[in-house]
Design an enzyme around this catalytic site. Structure first.
Site, short mmCIF file in Angstrom:
data_model
loop_
_atom_site.label_atom_id
_atom_site.label_comp_id
_atom_site.label_asym_id
_atom_site.label_seq_id
_atom_site.Cartn_x
_atom_site.Cartn_y
_atom_site.Cartn_z
N TRP A 41 67.27 43.81 39.93
CA TRP A 41 65.89 44.12 40.29
C TRP A 41 65.45 43.41 41.55
O TRP A 41 64.47 42.66 41.55
CB TRP A 41 64.94 43.80 39.14
N CYS A 89 60.51 43.28 38.96
CA CYS A 89 61.35 44.06 38.04
C CYS A 89 61.10 45.54 38.27
O CYS A 89 61.44 46.08 39.31
CB CYS A 89 61.05 43.65 36.60
N CYS A 90 60.45 46.21 37.33
CA CYS A 90 60.29 47.66 37.39
C CYS A 90 58.86 48.04 37.67
O CYS A 90 58.57 48.82 38.57
CB CYS A 90 60.69 48.27 36.05
N GLY A 111 62.86 52.12 34.77
CA GLY A 111 62.38 51.10 35.69
C GLY A 111 63.37 50.57 36.71
O GLY A 111 63.01 49.80 37.57
#
Lengths: 742, 246
Positions: free
Chosen positions: A322, A406-407, A717
């Site tokens: 990520w 992250c997402c 994600g």
């Protein structure tokens, strides 16, 4: 004033750290199309060829090229590493050799040793002895104080994936501060912050003084790391190459100090564009050179590696990091934030080919320039490597200088941070409500003890009442568990360098999450609108259900069930907020699963919606596979109903469609994809992963992985190399709904 | 007023410009041999559902942001949508008020009065040409093509936007003289904006079996993509219109 700031528009950013102010005063919005872009340079091509050979070798060695089990990684643990010194314009590797993974013991001794052993190496016994005797690690700290109830909840999988045995990540340092101000300025600012805490020595000020002191040390270490590569980053960057190099060093230091699950980059493209524009103006570089530097930065971001355990990969499949870069969006003044460099960083997907990292995230606003939207849509159709998030929804809450960790987790850069908390399983919780807290798989008493539901048919009101009791129980347990984890993480594995690139007084979010939302809601819908008969085993535990009649299913834009989805989310965040969070953090909630929906499903019994024991849950906020009967927009509209205010940590929706179903020509496909995205975001949707691919291609890749090394798809994600997923996860991806027209 | 609806697809990009809600109406008078929706033939079907005008409008309006963002709208298909033209007219009127673009996909084997009646509320017609040759049309669809071609001319004269759809069914619709005649017919209609060539596929054949109908095209192979490219080029040069392959 620094000479490096010459020709920049002055402002408050010159008197104190304020990267946003610098950007707003200096960036040039770009309204044109992609015709200015350059292909990869010969140098970049050679370098990337070398990397691809390394990546091929890594794949052939079960996904891990090399492990250094001897030296625990710190900012300066390893001597400088290179891929090919003559070809690299941007330098710096985590260890002394590309793709070599180091051990990060501060997160957890046991985990590190287990990860080493999984790849056939053994850390020296002296190292293990040292940590066992003299230095507690995060993981050990957590388990020292976990209650039996917490251990049990973790074991049965009602709460899992918690960052109690790996780095929590999800913190985005403002890496741009290093190129803009230089390390010395950052240290001076931190010294001022510390000195302002000289008066009363309370718990708070003592702790903060200690933290700031550690942050200063980390900044000094970073300076030393850069010096080892031959760069002095004590001063601001003077040109584009330095700005990219300084920024990358800052990021590199962070991923050496921490192996957090998500180590996002932030929002750097438009920031860097300011340096590029200045150098283009001065004639120091041309477009080819600018693209070359961005390509080379992205090559480095694609080589980030951490050593993980096999259990970790079950939750977060495909070795993701990520390295999320948020691109575009609009300013509070209404100007969009797209620059030529927004194009350049996306263009790496063409210059270097599709790839999961960095995690390209478009902040979608209705103010984005049309050529840029077309460009993104075209790239999505070509590469399935981009995700989209609704800037118009987030900007009112986070301003115009936030990033995505992250997402789907938004936070103001350098001002806000997150305490990450994985997720709990709502589908299982519903079964606890029915079985009085007894786990349907292990038959342990886990949830709040109540009699098993007595009637033959499930009654909606009774089940809801029971669910609320169990939800309250889970919320309290979840918050307490998180409090322990983050206390110990701060204590034994603090992110000194990352926090050095934050203001000293940071606002925290505590990010909770849910999996199994669609299954829980469909189950409630079945109970409410059809008749659900219970089937008990010999001990009287309800293990199966018979559904009589039809019921509305989530994903068909049917308010009867969609309202149940909204109610579940609203109820859960309300219960969570009842229990105080460590560091006075603000409770937030995500509807996001990563790939853990497969694992969660495996540990969840048969549910009243007709889903069988062990079957995968839907990813993120998606409807369960095959339950969307009214086409793609109905599914989009169902998901868009979940209010962002109840799930401020993000609502992940993965949308997969076969290319032909988007239209006949490329122009039509681009138009329709942008229409889909704009429509979804107008409806209030928060996030959309877009895959434009034939499931047949995925099946083919399962059989002949060697022919599809770069095949990239988006899962909940993030993006992943499809062939790096486990067979089970691949099958789950293929089983998902791919919208197509018969 | 009620319409009998077989099914609704909320996301179509192949039935007119932009993102469209497609409403598949129940009932059709033709019996095309390649039909992949024979379940829409019967006027009454257990799978079909009655919708009130208001109810269907609610479904349509839900997706307005997508139409606006993509230049899409509503398309009636089927079955033969014009068998329920009173219902469609009501919906089209309301769509006009809501500024939602309207289209229907029809074989136009229908009284010209129906076509004329809808023209004031119709933005686009996806007009099928099944077979330009009357006898062959009879064999292929169970009906001649006189009405079909007449109605297309009427639409053209009334300045309605037209997209032509033509199914390539090897040995049934791909004879050179038929293709040429069709293309030349189209060339003379200025309102025809484009032609969609739809390759025959056998994906609907299982439905025939389920309905206890005899599927007669088991022997016919779907056309190859090279062959289709060839036909598309030929068609495009003769008709002087853009030709799209679905």
């Amino acid at each position: 004033m620094f000479t490096q700031w010459q020709d920049f528009e002055p402002g408050r950013w010159m008197c104190e750290i304020d990267v946003r102010d610098f950007i707003q005063r200096n960036y040039h919005p770009y309204d044109g199309d992609d015709s200015f872009l350059s292909g990869p340079s010969a140098r970049t091509r050679s370098l990337w060829d070398k990397c691809q050979e390394l990546l091929r070798r890594e794949r052939s060695r079960n996904g891990v090229l090399e492990v250094d089990a001897d030296i625990p990684i710190t900012i300066n643990s390893h001597p400088p590493g290179y891929i090919d010194r003559d070809l690299e314009l941007i330098v710096g590797l985590q260890t002394d050799s590309p793709l070599k993974r180091a051990i990060n013991i501060y997160g957890g001794l046991r985990t590190s040793v287990r990860a080493c052993r999984a790849y056939g190496v053994e850390p020296p016994s002296s190292l293990i002895d040292f940590f066992e005797k003299h230095r507690r690690t995060h993981n050990d700290g957590v388990f020292t104080v976990y209650t039996p109830e917490m251990r049990l909840a973790r074991r049965v999988g009602i709460i899992t994936g918690l960052p109690d045995s790996y780095g929590r990540g999800r913190i985005i340092a403002d890496y741009r501060r290093v190129p803009l101000y230089g390390i010395n300025y950052l240290i001076r600012t931190k010294e001022d912050d510390r000195d302002s805490l000289n008066k009363t020595m309370s718990d708070y000020s003592i702790q903060l003084r200690e933290r700031i002191s550690d942050q200063i040390k980390a900044l000094q270490s970073l300076k030393e790391m850069a010096a080892a590569y031959g760069f002095d980053i004590s001063q601001p960057a003077a040109n584009t190459r330095e700005a990219i190099q300084w920024l990358y060093f800052a990021y590199l230091g962070a991923i050496k100090e921490q192996n957090g699950a998500a180590m996002s980059l932030g929002r750097v493209a438009t920031f860097l564009d300011i340096y590029i524009e200045r150098d283009l103006e001065k004639g120091i570089i041309n477009e080819e050179a600018a693209q070359e530097l961005i390509d080379q930065l992205v090559i480095k971001l694609r080589l980030v590696r951490h050593l993980r355990t096999p259990e970790y990969s079950e939750l977060f499949a495909g070795d993701p990091n990520w390295v999320t870069e948020s691109i575009g969006g609009a300013g509070v003044d209404g100007r969009h934030l797209v620059t030529k460099n927004s194009y350049r960083i996306l263009h790496t997907l063409q210059n270097l080919g599709p790839a999961p990292e960095p995690n390209m995230t478009i902040l979608w606003s209705k103010n984005l320039p049309s050529p840029f939207i077309n460009f993104c849509s075209r790239l999505s159709i070509k590469t399935s490597s981009i995700q989209y998030e609704n800037d118009d929804l987030m900007r009112p809450l986070y301003g115009d200088d936030y990033g995505i960790a992250c997402c789907v987790s938004a936070m103001r850069l350098g001002k806000e941070s997150q305490l990450f908390g994985a997720r709990c399983n709502l589908a299982k919780l519903l079964l606890y409500a029915i079985n009085g807290g007894i786990d349907e798989m292990t038959e342990d008493q886990v949830g709040r003890e109540m009699p098993v539901y007595e009637g033959e048919y499930l009654d909606f009101d009774q089940v809801m009442h029971r669910l609320k009791i169990q939800m309250d129980w889970l919320a309290e347990l979840y918050v307490n568990t998180m409090n322990i984890i983050h206390y110990m993480h701060d204590r034994y594995a603090p992110e000194n360098l990352q926090m050095a690139m934050h203001d000293s007084d940071v606002h925290y979010f505590m990010a909770f999450g849910i999996a199994g939302l669609s299954v829980a809601a469909d189950s409630l819908s079945a109970i409410k609108y059809a008749r659900v008969k219970t089937v008990r085993n010999e001990c009287g535990i309800i293990r199966d259900f018979v559904i009589e009649g039809e019921y509305p299913r989530y994903g068909n834009d049917d308010d009867r069930v969609d309202e149940l989805v909204v109610e579940l989310v609203r109820m859960f965040i309300k219960y969570l907020k009842k229990y105080p969070a460590y560091r006075n953090a603000e409770h937030t909630l995500s509807v996001l699963t990563i790939t853990s929906n497969v694992m969660y499903g495996k540990h969840t019994g048969t549910t009243p919606d007709g889903r069988k024991r062990g079957e995968a849950l839907a990813p993120g906020a998606n409807p369960l596979h095959g339950r969307e009967e009214k086409g793609a927009l109905a599914a989009c509209n169902s998901v868009a109903k979940i209010p962002y205010k109840y799930a401020r940590d993000g609502i992940s929706f993965t949308f997969s469609i076969v290319p032909d179903s988007l239209g006949k020509s490329t122009a039509e496909q681009v138009n329709n994809l942008r229409g889909l995205l704009q429509g979804y975001f107008t409806k209030g949707g928060h996030h959309m992963n877009v895959n434009v691919i034939h499931p047949e291609v995925l099946k083919e890749a399962m059989e002949h992985p060697e022919q599809y090394p770069d095949l990239t798809i988006r899962v909940s994600g993030y993006a992943v190399h499809f062939i790096k997923l486990s067979r089970e996860q691949q099958e789950e991806v293929i089983a998902r709904t791919f919208y197509r027209r018969m | 007023m009620k319409g009998k609806i077989h099914s609704i697809d909320t996301f179509s990009t192949l039935d007119g410009p932009g993102i469209r809600t497609v409403i598949f109406m129940q009932g059709c008078a033709l019996r095309c041999k390649y039909c992949h929706n024979p379940d829409t033939w019967a006027v009454e079907s257990p799978d079909a559902r009655d919708y009130e005008v208001k109810e269907l409008m609610e479904v349509i309006l839900k997706n307005r942001p997508y139409y606006e963002a993509s230049g899409g709208g509503v398309t009636f298909s089927g079955g033969e949508p014009l068998l329920q033209h009173h219902f469609i007219k009501e919906i089209f009127k309301l769509c006009r008020q809501e500024k939602i673009s309207t289209a229907y996909d029809s074989s136009l084997y229908i009284s010209s009065q129906v076509v004329l009646d809808l023209i004031p509320f119709t933005d686009l017609v996806l007009a099928d040409i099944k077979q330009i040759n009357n006898e062959k049309s009879q064999l292929l669809t169970g009906a001649g093509n006189v009405l079909n071609l007449k109605n297309i001319r009427i639409l053209n004269e009334n300045k309605v936007r037209i997209w032509i759809r033509y199914v390539i069914l090897p040995s049934w619709t791909d004879a050179y003289e038929d293709l040429e005649k069709t293309a030349l017919f189209i060339r003379d209609l200025p309102q025809v904006e484009r032609v969609d060539l739809l390759p025959y596929h056998s994906l609907g054949s299982h439905k025939w079996k389920l309905l206890d109908l005899e599927y007669q095209l088991h022997e016919v192979e779907p056309p190859s993509s090279n062959y289709l490219q060839e036909l598309a080029q030929l068609f495009s040069s003769l008709s002087q219109r853009p030709v799209y392959l679905a």
